[in-house]
Motif scaffolding. Structure first.
Motif, PDB file in Angstrom:
ATOM      1  N   LYS A  70     -14.009  21.244 -16.439  1.00  0.00           N
ATOM      2  CA  LYS A  70     -14.469  22.495 -15.820  1.00  0.00           C
ATOM      3  C   LYS A  70     -13.477  23.628 -16.050  1.00  0.00           C
ATOM      4  O   LYS A  70     -13.849  24.802 -16.000  1.00  0.00           O
ATOM      5  N   SER A  71     -12.219  23.282 -16.335  1.00  0.00           N
ATOM      6  CA  SER A  71     -11.216  24.317 -16.585  1.00  0.00           C
ATOM      7  C   SER A  71     -11.265  24.820 -18.027  1.00  0.00           C
ATOM      8  O   SER A  71     -10.567  25.770 -18.375  1.00  0.00           O
ATOM      9  N   SER A 104     -13.600  15.244 -15.154  1.00  0.00           N
ATOM     10  CA  SER A 104     -14.636  16.248 -14.913  1.00  0.00           C
ATOM     11  C   SER A 104     -14.010  17.566 -14.460  1.00  0.00           C
ATOM     12  O   SER A 104     -14.373  18.644 -14.952  1.00  0.00           O
ATOM     13  N   SER A 105     -13.072  17.481 -13.557  1.00  0.00           N
ATOM     14  CA  SER A 105     -12.381  18.678 -13.074  1.00  0.00           C
ATOM     15  C   SER A 105     -11.626  19.355 -14.216  1.00  0.00           C
ATOM     16  O   SER A 105     -11.649  20.587 -14.359  1.00  0.00           O
ATOM     17  N   LYS A 156     -18.228  20.971 -21.636  1.00  0.00           N
ATOM     18  CA  LYS A 156     -18.887  20.637 -20.369  1.00  0.00           C
ATOM     19  C   LYS A 156     -19.244  19.156 -20.371  1.00  0.00           C
ATOM     20  O   LYS A 156     -19.523  18.558 -21.409  1.00  0.00           O
TER      21      LYS A 156
END
Length: 137
Positions: A23-24, A19-20, A29
């Motif tokens: 986000k980058s 997930s992290s 998404k």
């Protein structure tokens, strides 16, 4: 508009790392997550706009290979294996491809790869983007 991704991995920390990582990437998404293949299959009906599934192999209830046997009938989303056992050229990577996986990327440091972004992030992002480019063609 960013591509919608479902992350399927039994390790909660790995889902958090992925997930992290997502986000980058401004073009992706996280739209959903699941802790096993059965849970992921059950969610597919509610995700008609799903573009990509990042899928582990070793999970309880229903593993990634069993998920692959059913998923292609339920979704048009591309499926990329993201597992510690799908090293390029391995028998499990070949089996995943045979069952319909569109891409295969190995986790860099085992089941819970805290260093996913640093060690495999560029490769994973490249595979994800090429799968989306191929889907649009």
């Amino acid at each position: 508009m960013p591509y919608n991704v479902m992350v399927v991995d039994d390790a909660a920390m790995m889902r958090l790392y992925i997930s992290s990582f997502l986000k980058s990437l401004p073009d992706f998404k996280m739209a959903a997550q699941a802790s096993n293949g059965k849970e992921a299959l059950d969610k597919l009906a509610d995700l008609p706009d799903l573009d990509l599934i990042l899928l582990d192999i070793e999970m309880p209830v229903m593993d990634g290979l069993e998920f692959l046997r059913h998923a292609k009938l339920k979704t048009r989303a591309k499926i990329c294996m993201l597992s510690s056992v799908t090293v390029a050229g391995s028998p499990l990577a070949a089996k995943a491809r045979e069952l319909g996986a569109d891409g295969v990327v190995a986790k860099p440091s085992g089941t819970v790869s805290h260093d996913l972004h640093e060690k495999t992030g560029d490769e994973l992002a490249q595979v994800m983007r090429s799968l989306m480019t191929a889907a649009a063609a």
